[in-house]
Design a protein around this motif. Structure first.
Motif, mmCIF file in Angstrom:
data_model
loop_
_atom_site.group_PDB
_atom_site.id
_atom_site.type_symbol
_atom_site.label_atom_id
_atom_site.label_comp_id
_atom_site.label_asym_id
_atom_site.label_seq_id
_atom_site.Cartn_x
_atom_site.Cartn_y
_atom_site.Cartn_z
ATOM 1 N N THR A 56 0.922 -1.346 0.075
ATOM 2 C CA THR A 56 -0.036 -0.012 -0.072
ATOM 3 C C THR A 56 0.810 1.508 -0.118
ATOM 4 O O THR A 56 0.575 2.330 -0.621
ATOM 5 C CB THR A 56 -1.139 0.016 1.170
ATOM 6 O OG1 THR A 56 -0.096 0.207 2.350
ATOM 7 C CG2 THR A 56 -1.877 -1.071 1.399
ATOM 8 N N VAL A 57 1.934 1.296 0.680
ATOM 9 C CA VAL A 57 2.966 2.438 0.993
ATOM 10 C C VAL A 57 3.606 2.686 -0.308
ATOM 11 O O VAL A 57 3.661 3.770 -1.169
ATOM 12 C CB VAL A 57 3.807 2.129 1.950
ATOM 13 C CG1 VAL A 57 4.909 3.276 1.872
ATOM 14 C CG2 VAL A 57 3.355 2.331 3.447
ATOM 15 N N ALA A 58 4.077 1.401 -1.001
ATOM 16 C CA ALA A 58 4.767 1.501 -2.587
ATOM 17 C C ALA A 58 3.673 2.057 -3.862
ATOM 18 O O ALA A 58 4.172 2.814 -4.462
ATOM 19 C CB ALA A 58 5.261 0.214 -2.795
ATOM 20 N N HIS A 59 2.315 2.008 -3.370
ATOM 21 C CA HIS A 59 1.448 2.438 -4.186
ATOM 22 C C HIS A 59 0.844 3.714 -3.715
ATOM 23 O O HIS A 59 -0.108 4.457 -4.560
ATOM 24 C CB HIS A 59 0.008 1.301 -4.535
ATOM 25 C CG HIS A 59 0.542 0.239 -5.414
ATOM 26 N ND1 HIS A 59 1.475 -0.875 -4.675
ATOM 27 C CD2 HIS A 59 0.159 -0.064 -6.550
ATOM 28 C CE1 HIS A 59 1.512 -1.705 -5.848
ATOM 29 N NE2 HIS A 59 0.949 -1.081 -6.790
ATOM 30 N N GLY A 60 1.133 4.556 -2.792
ATOM 31 C CA GLY A 60 0.744 5.671 -2.412
ATOM 32 C C GLY A 60 -0.670 5.584 -1.714
ATOM 33 O O GLY A 60 -1.445 6.714 -1.849
ATOM 34 N N TYR A 61 -1.150 4.619 -1.023
ATOM 35 C CA TYR A 61 -2.282 4.694 -0.249
ATOM 36 C C TYR A 61 -2.077 4.637 1.140
ATOM 37 O O TYR A 61 -1.021 4.154 1.722
ATOM 38 C CB TYR A 61 -2.923 3.245 -0.512
ATOM 39 C CG TYR A 61 -3.159 2.981 -1.953
ATOM 40 C CD1 TYR A 61 -3.490 3.821 -2.959
ATOM 41 C CD2 TYR A 61 -2.975 1.731 -2.695
ATOM 42 C CE1 TYR A 61 -3.810 3.652 -4.378
ATOM 43 C CE2 TYR A 61 -3.352 1.194 -3.790
ATOM 44 C CZ TYR A 61 -3.601 2.523 -4.714
ATOM 45 O OH TYR A 61 -3.725 2.156 -6.198
ATOM 46 N N SER A 62 -2.877 5.580 2.036
ATOM 47 C CA SER A 62 -2.598 5.890 3.141
ATOM 48 C C SER A 62 -3.787 5.422 4.093
ATOM 49 O O SER A 62 -4.908 5.452 3.504
ATOM 50 C CB SER A 62 -2.395 7.448 3.217
ATOM 51 O OG SER A 62 -2.314 7.984 4.593
ATOM 52 N N GLY A 63 -3.541 5.144 5.299
ATOM 53 C CA GLY A 63 -4.523 4.836 6.202
ATOM 54 C C GLY A 63 -4.100 3.600 7.001
ATOM 55 O O GLY A 63 -4.820 3.425 8.241
ATOM 56 N N LEU A 64 -3.090 2.852 6.713
ATOM 57 C CA LEU A 64 -2.694 1.720 7.684
ATOM 58 C C LEU A 64 -1.087 1.723 7.873
ATOM 59 O O LEU A 64 -0.549 0.881 8.387
ATOM 60 C CB LEU A 64 -3.145 0.490 6.777
ATOM 61 C CG LEU A 64 -4.439 0.379 6.713
ATOM 62 C CD1 LEU A 64 -4.849 -1.217 5.805
ATOM 63 C CD2 LEU A 64 -5.136 0.230 8.155
ATOM 64 N N GLY A 92 0.571 11.080 4.089
ATOM 65 C CA GLY A 92 -0.333 10.419 4.570
ATOM 66 C C GLY A 92 -1.510 11.209 5.302
ATOM 67 O O GLY A 92 -1.564 12.278 5.210
ATOM 68 N N ARG A 93 -2.426 10.458 6.153
ATOM 69 C CA ARG A 93 -3.372 11.113 7.080
ATOM 70 C C ARG A 93 -2.484 11.646 8.008
ATOM 71 O O ARG A 93 -1.553 11.413 8.499
ATOM 72 C CB ARG A 93 -4.166 10.014 7.563
ATOM 73 C CG ARG A 93 -4.646 9.290 6.416
ATOM 74 C CD ARG A 93 -5.384 9.816 5.221
ATOM 75 N NE ARG A 93 -6.932 9.959 5.657
ATOM 76 C CZ ARG A 93 -7.529 10.808 4.992
ATOM 77 N NH1 ARG A 93 -7.094 11.563 3.892
ATOM 78 N NH2 ARG A 93 -8.824 10.969 5.254
ATOM 79 N N PRO A 94 -3.334 12.715 8.973
ATOM 80 C CA PRO A 94 -2.695 13.121 10.042
ATOM 81 C C PRO A 94 -2.341 12.158 11.080
ATOM 82 O O PRO A 94 -2.759 11.291 11.160
ATOM 83 C CB PRO A 94 -3.924 14.140 10.707
ATOM 84 C CG PRO A 94 -4.535 14.538 9.652
ATOM 85 C CD PRO A 94 -4.753 13.082 8.611
ATOM 86 N N ILE A 95 -1.093 12.605 11.844
ATOM 87 C CA ILE A 95 -0.539 11.671 12.880
ATOM 88 C C ILE A 95 -1.067 11.856 14.022
ATOM 89 O O ILE A 95 -1.354 13.139 14.612
ATOM 90 C CB ILE A 95 1.082 11.951 12.927
ATOM 91 C CG1 ILE A 95 1.846 12.173 11.467
ATOM 92 C CG2 ILE A 95 2.032 10.982 14.049
ATOM 93 C CD1 ILE A 95 1.944 10.563 10.867
ATOM 94 N N ALA A 96 -1.528 10.756 14.548
ATOM 95 C CA ALA A 96 -2.604 11.010 15.808
ATOM 96 C C ALA A 96 -1.946 10.466 16.939
ATOM 97 O O ALA A 96 -2.396 10.748 18.197
ATOM 98 C CB ALA A 96 -3.847 9.989 15.590
ATOM 99 N N TYR A 97 -0.695 10.008 16.903
ATOM 100 C CA TYR A 97 0.133 9.410 18.066
ATOM 101 C C TYR A 97 1.286 10.290 18.312
ATOM 102 O O TYR A 97 2.265 10.693 17.650
ATOM 103 C CB TYR A 97 0.707 8.161 18.094
ATOM 104 C CG TYR A 97 0.731 7.089 19.050
ATOM 105 C CD1 TYR A 97 -0.238 6.843 19.818
ATOM 106 C CD2 TYR A 97 2.083 6.900 19.530
ATOM 107 C CE1 TYR A 97 0.021 5.890 20.958
ATOM 108 C CE2 TYR A 97 2.525 6.256 20.522
ATOM 109 C CZ TYR A 97 1.600 5.559 21.439
ATOM 110 O OH TYR A 97 1.666 5.033 22.545
ATOM 111 N N ALA A 98 1.483 10.796 19.663
ATOM 112 C CA ALA A 98 2.129 11.727 20.120
ATOM 113 C C ALA A 98 3.972 11.216 20.028
ATOM 114 O O ALA A 98 4.756 12.163 19.403
ATOM 115 C CB ALA A 98 2.153 12.039 21.282
#
Length: 396
Positions: A100-108, A197-203
């Protein structure tokens, strides 16, 4: 196949012999093999990557169906800016995330490095570093026991929660494929030349990336950073790292009522769950002094009333608080690398949540260590830790 053992097929490298092992490499094979097993009436068990399983030394007197199916399919009709994927259950989870990362897909991407198979991911509703599978999961293709073909089961029927689902709670069936919906970063790539990617949610992840929580970062960089963080804790499979000979986090983070959380020391990490902000650390000012005895009595009263019909004008439910199992373990006196005398099972030298096989350990030794850790936490704080891995022929 005979002669196989769980020690050969699990990341903990322990567990006894398997009476019969069969491997499915296609979905058709999987359905046929399961039908044969179900028709025989013998005990059966499905096995993916073996990363979340603790099997007993006596082994398993039945058939283990090992799922080794593979395939990633891009589905049509995804919303604009999104991509829908169907993934076979036997795909390696981290290999799928790399794809998914290699294909530019974000969320996981924050779930990089988690060992195991794709089919096992929704059973546990895996999560890490501010992401959970439930945020991207559309549903699963489930083969009910005795059924002729898989059926579609949408995510809202899976009763997904913190490291749990209806699949983990005893629904009789096998996940044969998983569907997810991710953000397609094509627009960002066209402008910036890289996938954001999506917003970073973990400090902790944000700090490691050098950004603020809520900021965005390249998905490839997020994956690289997560792998480094997990590796520093022995949570990435590595033949050269004895701390990675584990089942990952052995205990889940306890979820308790606010009143129980008040009994802990002021420096104990804790986070309110919904409807409060999940990543909000509870300040001491909101947790007034409360004795353990009072908390125990109140908890018993709550459990006794759990089966009663609530009154129409009942007050809102008390907020739930997630605690840190690692903090509880450490504060109960157990340190990294701890082992019982003469035992070949030990707490990881990098992370107190992982129990490891230091070489030649038995399932009995690991279970003894787990019981000791749980007893120490319960004796110190009155909180019972629950195991995250699936236990087969093992009791703690």
């Amino acid at each position: 196949m005979t002669g196989a053992s769980f020690a050969e097929l699990t990341t903990l490298r322990l567990g006894g012999p398997i009476a019969r092992l069969v491997t499915a490499t296609t979905q058709r094979d999987l359905v046929d093999l399961l039908h044969g097993v179900w028709g025989s009436g013998e005990p059966w068990l499905v096995l993916g990557g073996g990363s979340n399983l603790v099997a007993g030394d006596e082994g398993f007197d039945g058939t283990v169906v090992r799922i080794a199916t593979n395939g990633i399919e891009v589905l049509p009709d995804a919303p604009e800016g999104s991509v829908r994927l169907r993934v076979q259950a036997g795909e390696n989870w981290d290999g799928f995330i790399a794809w998914t990362v290699a294909h530019g897909y974000s969320g996981l991407e924050a779930l990089s490095g988690i060992p195991g198979s794709v089919g096992a991911a929704p059973v546990q509703n895996i999560g890490a570093y501010g992401q959970e599978l439930s945020e991207a999961l559309l549903g699963v293709w489930l083969l009910d026991e005795g059924a002729d073909a898989p059926r579609w089961m949408p995510a809202d029927e899976l009763e997904l929660g913190y490291r749990t689902s209806v699949l983990k709670q005893g629904l009789a069936g096998v996940v044969v494929a998983v569907e997810v919906q991710l953000h397609d970063t094509a627009a960002e790539r066209a402008v910036l030349g890289e996938a954001i990617g999506r917003p970073i949610a973990y400090a902790q992840l944000a700090a490691a990336l050098g950004v603020q929580p809520g900021d965005r970062a390249p998905v490839a960089k997020v994956r690289e950073t997560v792998l480094a963080l997990r590796g520093s804790k022995g949570m990435v499979l590595d033949p050269d790292d004895p701390d990675s000979v584990s089942a990952g986090s052995f205990f889940t983070n306890p979820i308790v009522t606010e009143r129980v959380a008040r009994t802990l020391p002021a420096d104990a990490p804790r986070w309110y769950l919904e409807p409060e902000q999940p990543d909000e650390v509870v300040p001491l000012s909101r947790l007034a002094s409360h004795s353990p005895l009072d908390a125990f009595l109140e908890l018993q009263a709550e459990l006794a009333a759990a089966d009663e019909e609530p009154a129409a004008d009942a007050a809102p439910a008390e907020p739930l608080v997630k605690l840190s199992a690692a903090w509880l373990i450490e504060q109960s006196g157990i340190r990294r690398g701890f082992a019982l005398p003469g035992s070949r099972a030990a707490v990881s030298s990098k992370h107190t949540l992982a129990l490891t096989n230091r070489g030649g350990a038995t399932a009995a030794e690991l279970a003894e260590l787990a019981r000791y850790v749980r007893h120490r936490v319960q004796a110190e704080f009155g909180i019972v830790l629950h195991p995250e891995p699936v236990l087969v022929g093992v009791e703690i």
